[in-house]
Design a protein around this motif. Structure first.
Motif, PDB file in Angstrom:
ATOM      1  N   MET A 179      33.807  25.169  18.892  1.00  0.00           N
ATOM      2  CA  MET A 179      34.790  24.455  20.200  1.00  0.00           C
ATOM      3  C   MET A 179      35.323  24.406  20.042  1.00  0.00           C
ATOM      4  SD  MET A 179      34.173  20.444  20.629  1.00  0.00           S
ATOM      5  CE  MET A 179      34.807  20.073  20.462  1.00  0.00           C
ATOM      6  N   VAL A 180      36.992  24.319  20.267  1.00  0.00           N
ATOM      7  CA  VAL A 180      38.156  24.187  20.031  1.00  0.00           C
ATOM      8  C   VAL A 180      38.835  23.339  21.462  1.00  0.00           C
ATOM      9  CG1 VAL A 180      40.229  25.277  20.040  1.00  0.00           C
ATOM     10  CG2 VAL A 180      38.495  26.633  19.210  1.00  0.00           C
ATOM     11  N   LYS A 181      39.974  21.946  20.273  1.00  0.00           N
ATOM     12  CA  LYS A 181      40.030  21.025  21.007  1.00  0.00           C
ATOM     13  C   LYS A 181      42.194  21.496  20.999  1.00  0.00           C
ATOM     14  CE  LYS A 181      40.736  16.513  21.420  1.00  0.00           C
ATOM     15  NZ  LYS A 181      39.508  14.333  20.252  1.00  0.00           N
ATOM     16  N   ILE A 182      42.580  21.190  21.822  1.00  0.00           N
ATOM     17  CA  ILE A 182      43.848  21.092  22.093  1.00  0.00           C
ATOM     18  C   ILE A 182      44.585  20.475  22.694  1.00  0.00           C
ATOM     19  CG2 ILE A 182      46.271  23.000  22.382  1.00  0.00           C
ATOM     20  CD1 ILE A 182      43.627  24.967  22.667  1.00  0.00           C
ATOM     21  N   GLU A 183      45.696  19.396  22.453  1.00  0.00           N
ATOM     22  CA  GLU A 183      46.104  18.209  22.703  1.00  0.00           C
ATOM     23  C   GLU A 183      47.615  19.326  23.504  1.00  0.00           C
ATOM     24  OE1 GLU A 183      45.324  15.091  23.443  1.00  0.00           O
ATOM     25  OE2 GLU A 183      43.419  15.197  21.797  1.00  0.00           O
ATOM     26  N   TYR A 184      47.370  19.199  24.414  1.00  0.00           N
ATOM     27  CA  TYR A 184      49.066  18.637  25.429  1.00  0.00           C
ATOM     28  C   TYR A 184      49.194  17.433  26.111  1.00  0.00           C
ATOM     29  CZ  TYR A 184      47.673  23.627  25.968  1.00  0.00           C
ATOM     30  OH  TYR A 184      47.879  25.339  25.513  1.00  0.00           O
ATOM     31  N   PRO A 185      50.429  17.437  26.228  1.00  0.00           N
ATOM     32  CA  PRO A 185      50.831  16.114  26.452  1.00  0.00           C
ATOM     33  C   PRO A 185      50.717  15.538  27.677  1.00  0.00           C
ATOM     34  CG  PRO A 185      52.920  17.130  26.294  1.00  0.00           C
ATOM     35  CD  PRO A 185      51.645  18.099  25.821  1.00  0.00           C
ATOM     36  N   GLN A 186      50.052  16.537  28.528  1.00  0.00           N
ATOM     37  CA  GLN A 186      49.881  15.864  30.165  1.00  0.00           C
ATOM     38  C   GLN A 186      47.879  15.849  30.550  1.00  0.00           C
ATOM     39  OE1 GLN A 186      51.193  19.033  29.693  1.00  0.00           O
ATOM     40  NE2 GLN A 186      51.619  19.992  31.321  1.00  0.00           N
ATOM     41  N   ALA A 187      47.297  16.901  29.394  1.00  0.00           N
ATOM     42  CA  ALA A 187      46.220  17.131  29.107  1.00  0.00           C
ATOM     43  C   ALA A 187      45.282  17.518  27.779  1.00  0.00           C
ATOM     44  CB  ALA A 187      45.179  18.024  29.780  1.00  0.00           C
ATOM     45  N   THR A 188      44.030  17.056  27.885  1.00  0.00           N
ATOM     46  CA  THR A 188      43.241  17.888  26.161  1.00  0.00           C
ATOM     47  C   THR A 188      42.174  18.846  27.173  1.00  0.00           C
ATOM     48  OG1 THR A 188      42.776  15.022  25.823  1.00  0.00           O
ATOM     49  CG2 THR A 188      41.979  16.787  24.509  1.00  0.00           C
ATOM     50  N   VAL A 189      42.584  19.972  26.071  1.00  0.00           N
ATOM     51  CA  VAL A 189      41.754  21.182  26.785  1.00  0.00           C
ATOM     52  C   VAL A 189      40.660  21.236  25.760  1.00  0.00           C
ATOM     53  CG1 VAL A 189      41.783  23.154  26.746  1.00  0.00           C
ATOM     54  CG2 VAL A 189      43.776  22.325  27.089  1.00  0.00           C
ATOM     55  N   PHE A 190      39.672  21.269  26.326  1.00  0.00           N
ATOM     56  CA  PHE A 190      38.550  22.035  25.647  1.00  0.00           C
ATOM     57  C   PHE A 190      37.979  23.493  25.558  1.00  0.00           C
ATOM     58  CE2 PHE A 190      37.883  16.865  25.354  1.00  0.00           C
ATOM     59  CZ  PHE A 190      37.614  16.817  24.031  1.00  0.00           C
ATOM     60  N   GLN A 191      38.351  24.105  24.299  1.00  0.00           N
ATOM     61  CA  GLN A 191      37.831  25.498  24.876  1.00  0.00           C
ATOM     62  C   GLN A 191      36.333  25.612  24.309  1.00  0.00           C
ATOM     63  OE1 GLN A 191      40.870  27.735  22.374  1.00  0.00           O
ATOM     64  NE2 GLN A 191      42.029  27.539  24.464  1.00  0.00           N
ATOM     65  N   ILE A 192      35.224  25.835  25.137  1.00  0.00           N
ATOM     66  CA  ILE A 192      33.966  26.375  24.793  1.00  0.00           C
ATOM     67  C   ILE A 192      33.765  27.755  25.027  1.00  0.00           C
ATOM     68  CG2 ILE A 192      31.547  24.929  25.340  1.00  0.00           C
ATOM     69  CD1 ILE A 192      34.087  23.119  25.221  1.00  0.00           C
ATOM     70  N   SER A 193      33.039  28.341  23.914  1.00  0.00           N
ATOM     71  CA  SER A 193      32.990  29.784  24.065  1.00  0.00           C
ATOM     72  C   SER A 193      30.973  30.008  23.654  1.00  0.00           C
ATOM     73  CB  SER A 193      33.349  30.213  22.481  1.00  0.00           C
ATOM     74  OG  SER A 193      32.736  29.894  21.438  1.00  0.00           O
ATOM     75  N   GLY A 194      30.552  30.480  23.846  1.00  0.00           N
ATOM     76  CA  GLY A 194      29.208  30.754  23.668  1.00  0.00           C
ATOM     77  C   GLY A 194      28.186  30.412  25.468  1.00  0.00           C
ATOM     78  N   ARG A 195      27.235  29.738  24.135  1.00  0.00           N
ATOM     79  CA  ARG A 195      26.299  28.576  24.832  1.00  0.00           C
ATOM     80  C   ARG A 195      26.338  27.045  25.331  1.00  0.00           C
ATOM     81  NH1 ARG A 195      21.566  31.622  26.644  1.00  0.00           N
ATOM     82  NH2 ARG A 195      20.504  29.585  26.751  1.00  0.00           N
ATOM     83  N   LEU A 196      26.397  26.320  26.372  1.00  0.00           N
ATOM     84  CA  LEU A 196      26.669  25.149  26.490  1.00  0.00           C
ATOM     85  C   LEU A 196      25.299  24.545  26.681  1.00  0.00           C
ATOM     86  CD1 LEU A 196      28.679  22.777  25.571  1.00  0.00           C
ATOM     87  CD2 LEU A 196      29.330  23.059  28.213  1.00  0.00           C
ATOM     88  N   ASP A 197      24.271  23.579  26.114  1.00  0.00           N
ATOM     89  CA  ASP A 197      23.096  23.885  26.785  1.00  0.00           C
ATOM     90  C   ASP A 197      22.400  22.686  25.678  1.00  0.00           C
ATOM     91  OD1 ASP A 197      21.691  24.210  24.013  1.00  0.00           O
ATOM     92  OD2 ASP A 197      21.392  26.659  24.727  1.00  0.00           O
ATOM     93  N   GLY A 198      21.188  22.198  25.569  1.00  0.00           N
ATOM     94  CA  GLY A 198      20.366  21.106  25.463  1.00  0.00           C
ATOM     95  C   GLY A 198      21.043  21.078  23.590  1.00  0.00           C
ATOM     96  N   SER A 199      20.522  22.688  22.449  1.00  0.00           N
ATOM     97  CA  SER A 199      21.067  22.679  21.471  1.00  0.00           C
ATOM     98  C   SER A 199      22.496  22.032  21.310  1.00  0.00           C
ATOM     99  CB  SER A 199      20.868  23.591  20.777  1.00  0.00           C
ATOM    100  OG  SER A 199      21.225  24.767  21.343  1.00  0.00           O
ATOM    101  N   SER A 200      23.293  22.372  21.951  1.00  0.00           N
ATOM    102  CA  SER A 200      25.060  22.333  21.934  1.00  0.00           C
ATOM    103  C   SER A 200      25.994  21.160  22.773  1.00  0.00           C
ATOM    104  CB  SER A 200      25.685  23.811  22.114  1.00  0.00           C
ATOM    105  OG  SER A 200      25.882  24.173  23.645  1.00  0.00           O
ATOM    106  N   THR A 201      25.277  20.942  23.125  1.00  0.00           N
ATOM    107  CA  THR A 201      26.107  19.540  24.299  1.00  0.00           C
ATOM    108  C   THR A 201      26.303  18.792  22.895  1.00  0.00           C
ATOM    109  OG1 THR A 201      23.962  19.117  25.202  1.00  0.00           O
ATOM    110  CG2 THR A 201      25.675  19.770  26.520  1.00  0.00           C
ATOM    111  N   PRO A 202      25.339  17.805  22.180  1.00  0.00           N
ATOM    112  CA  PRO A 202      25.655  16.704  21.645  1.00  0.00           C
ATOM    113  C   PRO A 202      26.808  17.214  20.558  1.00  0.00           C
ATOM    114  CG  PRO A 202      23.089  17.322  21.153  1.00  0.00           C
ATOM    115  CD  PRO A 202      24.068  18.407  21.244  1.00  0.00           C
ATOM    116  N   GLN A 203      27.227  17.965  20.599  1.00  0.00           N
ATOM    117  CA  GLN A 203      28.629  18.141  19.089  1.00  0.00           C
ATOM    118  C   GLN A 203      30.624  17.528  20.089  1.00  0.00           C
ATOM    119  OE1 GLN A 203      29.693  22.079  17.869  1.00  0.00           O
ATOM    120  NE2 GLN A 203      31.438  21.459  17.049  1.00  0.00           N
TER     121      GLN A 203
END
Lengths: 155, 115
Positions: free
Chosen positions: B1-25
């Protein structure tokens, strides 16, 4: 169900015991099964998602203290249709009775819970539930779909 | 997961799987972001291969926090086979679905100008 109508071209079997420690391995094995049998990407995703949501539901809500909780997942590839059987020793629960309503129906407040079973009910072509000998037995059929979906983005 | 701050928004780049094991982070990171500011949130799913209801739940939680503040949750780059679940769940009416991050950021700027 369509189980008897088509010859079986491949069978997948996986037993989760204890389920919470084996779920990731199950999902990886299903993904591998889909690749080996050249299932289209959208079809593999639907298959994995349906099994994932139902197994998660059984783990979170089905386990009973003092009872050995086991979940068995069988998948039969019959060419144009996949038959998914999920048998577990958890509390009686019939997912076919879960509401088909969207988690955020138009004009209504958004709801946090229940999305998983809603997705399962909407993705599955048929679902049949029975309870016998302290087991939940769910049979789902999932028809193969062409990869026709193209998303309409924000203009 | 990569988090990028822009003046108008925060961007979360997610790769791979987003499921029960990866969602807590991701949940922790999103909640930290929501505590720190009230910017729009953009989920960049262009490298996402799998999402289940646990992953969708984070989007809904973000929406519930931001919507009363007049902010948006935007989802971009969703692969065609994943977009189906946004349609059948009705979440495509809740989140702004954009082609890519550039379009999402541009939309944020337009919305700000219109306020």
């Amino acid at each position: 169900m369509q189980k008897e109508k088509h010859p079986i071209t491949a069978r997948f079997e996986f037993t989760l015991s204890p389920p919470e420690e084996n779920q990731a391995a199950l999902l990886a094995a299903i993904e591998q099964f889909g690749h080996v049998h050249a299932l289209p990407e959208a079809y593999r995703y639907r298959l994995g998602l349906i099994v994932d949501e139902l197994v998660t539901n059984s783990i979170v809500h089905g386990a009973c203290k003092g009872i050995d909780h086991t979940i068995k997942v069988d998948i039969l590839n019959q060419g144009k249709v996949l038959i998914i059987e999920i048998i577990d020793t958890g509390r009686p629960f019939d997912p076919t009775t879960h509401s088909l309503s969207q988690p955020c129906p138009e004009g209504a407040p958004i709801v946090l819970g229940g999305a998983g079973l809603c997705l399962v009910r909407r993705l599955a072509n048929q679902m049949h539930y029975t309870r016998s000998k302290d087991h939940n037995h769910l049979v789902i059929s999932l028809n193969k779909v062409p990869e026709e979906n193209t998303y309409t983005w924000l203009k | 997961m990569v988090k990028i701050e822009y003046p108008q928004a925060t961007v979360f780049q997610i790769s791979g799987r987003l499921d029960g094991s990866s969602t807590p982070q991701l949940e922790k990171s999103v909640m930290n972001s929501l505590e720190g500011n009230n910017k729009n949130i953009i989920f960049d799913f262009s490298e996402l291969q799998y999402i289940n209801s646990a992953g969708l739940r984070i989007l809904v939680m973000s929406y519930q926090r931001l919507q009363p503040l007049g902010r948006q949750v935007m989802v971009c780059g969703v692969r065609d086979y994943i977009s189906e679940i946004f349609d059948i769940s009705g979440y495509n009416r809740v989140f702004l679905m954009c082609r890519d991050v550039s379009q999402a950021l541009h939309t944020c700027t337009v919305m700000k100008d219109e306020l």
